[in-house]
Design a protein around this motif. Structure first.
Motif, mmCIF file in Angstrom:
data_model
loop_
_atom_site.group_PDB
_atom_site.id
_atom_site.type_symbol
_atom_site.label_atom_id
_atom_site.label_comp_id
_atom_site.label_asym_id
_atom_site.label_seq_id
_atom_site.Cartn_x
_atom_site.Cartn_y
_atom_site.Cartn_z
ATOM 1 N N LEU A 15 -62.480 -22.240 -2.038
ATOM 2 C CA LEU A 15 -61.271 -22.937 -1.882
ATOM 3 C C LEU A 15 -60.757 -23.938 -1.966
ATOM 4 N N LEU A 16 -61.432 -24.994 -1.185
ATOM 5 C CA LEU A 16 -62.509 -25.938 -2.014
ATOM 6 C C LEU A 16 -61.619 -26.558 -3.378
ATOM 7 N N ALA A 17 -62.413 -25.751 -4.301
ATOM 8 C CA ALA A 17 -63.114 -25.799 -5.595
ATOM 9 C C ALA A 17 -61.480 -25.841 -6.204
ATOM 10 N N GLN A 18 -60.847 -24.027 -6.034
ATOM 11 C CA GLN A 18 -59.425 -24.064 -6.729
ATOM 12 C C GLN A 18 -58.875 -25.577 -6.363
ATOM 13 N N ARG A 19 -58.395 -25.953 -5.064
ATOM 14 C CA ARG A 19 -57.746 -26.633 -4.339
ATOM 15 C C ARG A 19 -57.832 -27.806 -5.562
ATOM 16 N N CYS A 20 -58.744 -28.216 -5.382
ATOM 17 C CA CYS A 20 -59.305 -29.600 -6.227
ATOM 18 C C CYS A 20 -58.623 -29.375 -7.460
ATOM 19 N N LEU A 21 -59.075 -28.149 -8.485
ATOM 20 C CA LEU A 21 -58.821 -28.088 -9.666
ATOM 21 C C LEU A 21 -57.313 -28.367 -10.020
ATOM 22 N N GLN A 22 -56.482 -27.853 -9.161
ATOM 23 C CA GLN A 22 -55.207 -27.547 -9.026
ATOM 24 C C GLN A 22 -54.125 -28.583 -8.337
ATOM 25 N N ASP A 23 -55.026 -29.502 -7.423
ATOM 26 C CA ASP A 23 -54.366 -30.967 -7.859
ATOM 27 C C ASP A 23 -55.075 -32.139 -8.674
ATOM 28 N N PHE A 31 -65.825 -17.676 -13.118
ATOM 29 C CA PHE A 31 -66.916 -18.680 -14.294
ATOM 30 C C PHE A 31 -66.056 -19.066 -14.683
ATOM 31 N N LEU A 32 -64.682 -18.960 -14.961
ATOM 32 C CA LEU A 32 -63.238 -18.981 -16.189
ATOM 33 C C LEU A 32 -63.096 -20.627 -15.554
ATOM 34 N N GLU A 33 -63.065 -20.275 -14.088
ATOM 35 C CA GLU A 33 -61.707 -22.147 -13.205
ATOM 36 C C GLU A 33 -63.068 -22.686 -13.840
ATOM 37 N N ALA A 34 -64.710 -22.100 -13.816
ATOM 38 C CA ALA A 34 -65.841 -24.272 -13.455
ATOM 39 C C ALA A 34 -66.102 -23.976 -14.843
ATOM 40 N N ALA A 35 -65.680 -23.124 -15.957
ATOM 41 C CA ALA A 35 -65.468 -23.743 -17.448
ATOM 42 C C ALA A 35 -63.945 -24.621 -17.354
ATOM 43 N N SER A 36 -62.926 -24.241 -17.663
ATOM 44 C CA SER A 36 -62.194 -25.145 -17.438
ATOM 45 C C SER A 36 -62.425 -26.487 -16.673
ATOM 46 N N ALA A 37 -62.260 -26.075 -15.660
ATOM 47 C CA ALA A 37 -63.302 -27.600 -14.041
ATOM 48 C C ALA A 37 -63.769 -28.787 -15.815
ATOM 49 N N LEU A 38 -64.899 -27.670 -15.994
ATOM 50 C CA LEU A 38 -65.622 -29.221 -16.782
ATOM 51 C C LEU A 38 -65.189 -29.552 -17.737
#
Length: 587
Positions: A297-305, A345-352
């Protein structure tokens, strides 16, 4: 084995009461088997009075005993057993049986006291009206009937409040839960009640009041971590991202520490509220999140923000947990915040990718591609008839299973296509246009089309199909943009035309189409398309995402990258051209 004797029954029933309390306290749960002990005690009372109760239900047996047994010395022991019986019924959510029993107990003592005013909760009214008979000093009790009455009142209010909350009757639920909060219970239960009050007021559209209740829960019991989880959810609803992230970080730290439960400082009772209240909705509201869920959830919210650096850190921590095999400990119930692992994994790739770590993004996507390739059949045919099996047909279960398999295969196909899409954009950012074209051209285009034959798509598969179609469009836009970079304008034009066949009217594809025509010196066609596009609802600035279902988080960065970057300059060039042609038609 001795026959019942009336003079010895008060002592016998008191011993039975104490022994049942000890049995419950030793097992730390309200055991239905203990109710059989009460039944045998009541049958011995009837036998001593020359009556019989065999074959009667528990409710009927209590009615017969309280109507026929009038001996004064038996009233207090019977009332104590009645309170114990009500406790078992509350634990089984048999609130009607408990209310009926207390109606009988109140009528047996004072026929005028069992009246409840209109709108008043009947069970609570009857419980409060019940007068606990005086205890004989010569008969010690391990838990007094007065204490048991207070606990029953709290449990009855708590249980009914939860029932009303589940039914969506929020004002009634709020009133009952507030009644429970003022009752007799441990700090742990009181914190649970305040947590439920917070959830109730949040559902009533009162987030600030919800925060007050949830913070009160944490003040009462700082180890009530579900309350902290709900606080984060309320901050998310309010759009207070900073507070939400701080709360989630605090929750993750608390879960990692695994602090042992604090010893209760209050008096210990064998029958307690927590033994009587254990409903599915309470378990759902008080579900403890696994640390991995909170990390995600921390990772997701940071990516969304847009906090890309923090998102990368949290996603990499989460992927490290997966590599350590902790996914086996993760919750699999429907309340989990975790999506499917390929999507993480795909969300992580998007963040990277957004953090400029393009090579790392390519590596993460390769993991998704390699894991999903073998799970995709050579031909995936999706037909409407699979979604509508005859309910009574012997093959109905088989058809449902086939549809589930098709959905899983379609998900794998979508994840792999998204992996290639991300790799294409990553190579493009690295300036490797030819490699980017190769990735854009792989499974997400030709192979995806050949493997997935969608004929009259079932409604249950529409979300997956829509995402796959969007990925195909984004891949065509990405490849077309790279063709423009390489000066291969005709090939670019074909990709943009194909993209508009997949999703007609897409603003990005339409803008790129106009640019391709312009670069091919087909200015009149470009101007015509631009005018048509400008008059559409999306307009010149219509780069927003399509309406309808939101696309997965892992596609958001691709949607942004596919947006046409030269809208203003292209529009200016076309307006100048149109102005020139209007003054000089021959040109």
């Amino acid at each position: 084995g001795l026959p019942p004797a009336l003079p010895a029954l008060p002592l016998e029933l008191t011993v039975l009461y104490n022994s049942l309390l000890f049995a419950t306290g030793a097992s730390d749960s309200a055991i239905q088997g203990e109710a059989e002990g009460i039944r045998q005690g009541l049958l011995r009372v009837l036998e001593a009075c020359g009556a019989c109760g065999q074959g009667l239900s528990a409710e009927e047996l209590w009615q017969k005993v309280l109507q026929e047994v009038t001996a004064e010395e038996l009233q207090a022991p019977l009332h104590r057993l009645g309170a114990l019986q009500a406790a078992w019924w509350l634990a089984a959510s048999r609130l009607g049986s408990a209310a009926g029993l207390f109606r009988l107990l109140s009528n047996a003592e004072d026929p005028g006291r069992a009246h409840c005013s209109e709108g008043e909760n009947e069970l609570l009214c009857l419980l409060k009206a019940w007068r606990v008979p005086a205890e004989a000093a010569s008969l010690p009790l391990v838990q007094s009937a007065e204490d048991l009455k207070d606990i029953l009142c709290t449990a009855a209010a708590f249980l009914q409040g939860l029932q009303e909350l589940e039914a969506g009757n929020f004002p009634t639920a709020l009133s009952l839960l507030q009644e429970a909060a003022g009752g007799f219970c441990s700090k742990k239960v009181l914190a649970q009640i305040y947590t439920c009050l917070g959830c109730c007021t949040q559902r009533m559209g009162k987030p600030q009041t919800a925060l007050q209740h949830l913070k009160r829960a944490l003040q009462v019991d700082f180890q009530c971590l579900p309350a902290l989880s709900h606080v984060a959810a309320v901050y998310h609803e309010l759009g207070e991202t900073e507070a939400e992230l701080q709360t989630l970080a605090l929750l993750y730290e608390a879960l990692e520490k695994k602090t042992p439960a604090a010893a209760s400082s209050g008096p210990y009772f064998l029958i307690r509220t927590e033994l009587l209240v254990h409903t599915p909705i309470l378990a759902s509201l008080l579900r403890h999140r696994h640390p991995s869920e909170v990390k995600y959830l921390l990772a997701q919210r940071c990516l969304q923000d847009g906090r890309v650096a923090d998102a990368v850190e949290h996603y990499l921590d989460f992927l490290a947990l997966l590599q350590e095999g902790l996914q086996q400990q993760m919750p699999l119930d429907g309340g989990s915040a975790l999506p499917r692992i390929p999507e993480v994994f795909l969300e992580a790739a998007s963040a990277l990718e957004q953090a400029g770590r393009h090579q790392d993004a390519i590596t993460v996507c390769e993991e998704v591609i390699s894991r999903t390739t073998d799970l995709i059949p050579r031909m995936l045919r999706v037909e409407e008839r699979l979604e509508q099996p005859e309910c009574l047909s012997p093959g109905a279960g088989l058809a449902g299973g086939l549809l589930s398999q098709k959905k899983e295969s379609l998900c794998c196909l979508t994840w792999r296509a998204a992996g290639y899409l991300h790799q294409g954009w990553a190579w493009a950012k690295l300036g490797e246009s030819k490699e980017a074209v190769t990735q854009f051209s792989r499974e997400c285009l030709e192979d995806a089309v050949s493997r997935s034959v969608c004929l009259s798509v079932p409604e249950s598969l529409l979300p997956e199909v829509e995402v796959l179609q969007k990925i195909r469009l984004l891949s065509l836009i990405g490849r077309g943009a790279q063709f423009l970079e390489l000066g291969r304008h005709k090939e670019a034009l074909l990709d943009f035309q194909h993209g508009l066949q997949i999703l007609p009217g897409d603003p990005a594809a339409a803008s790129y189409l106009v640019q391709a025509l312009w670069k091919l010196n087909r200015k009149q066609e470009a101007a015509a398309h631009w005018q048509k596009f400008s008059q559409s609802p999306a307009g010149e600035d219509g780069q927003q995402e399509g309406q309808g279902r939101p696309f997965p988080l892992y596609l958001v960065s691709c949607l942004k990258q596919a947006m046409f970057p030269h809208s203003a300059s292209l529009a200016r060039s076309i307006r100048d051209y149109l102005g020139t042609t209007s003054r000089d038609p021959s040109s």
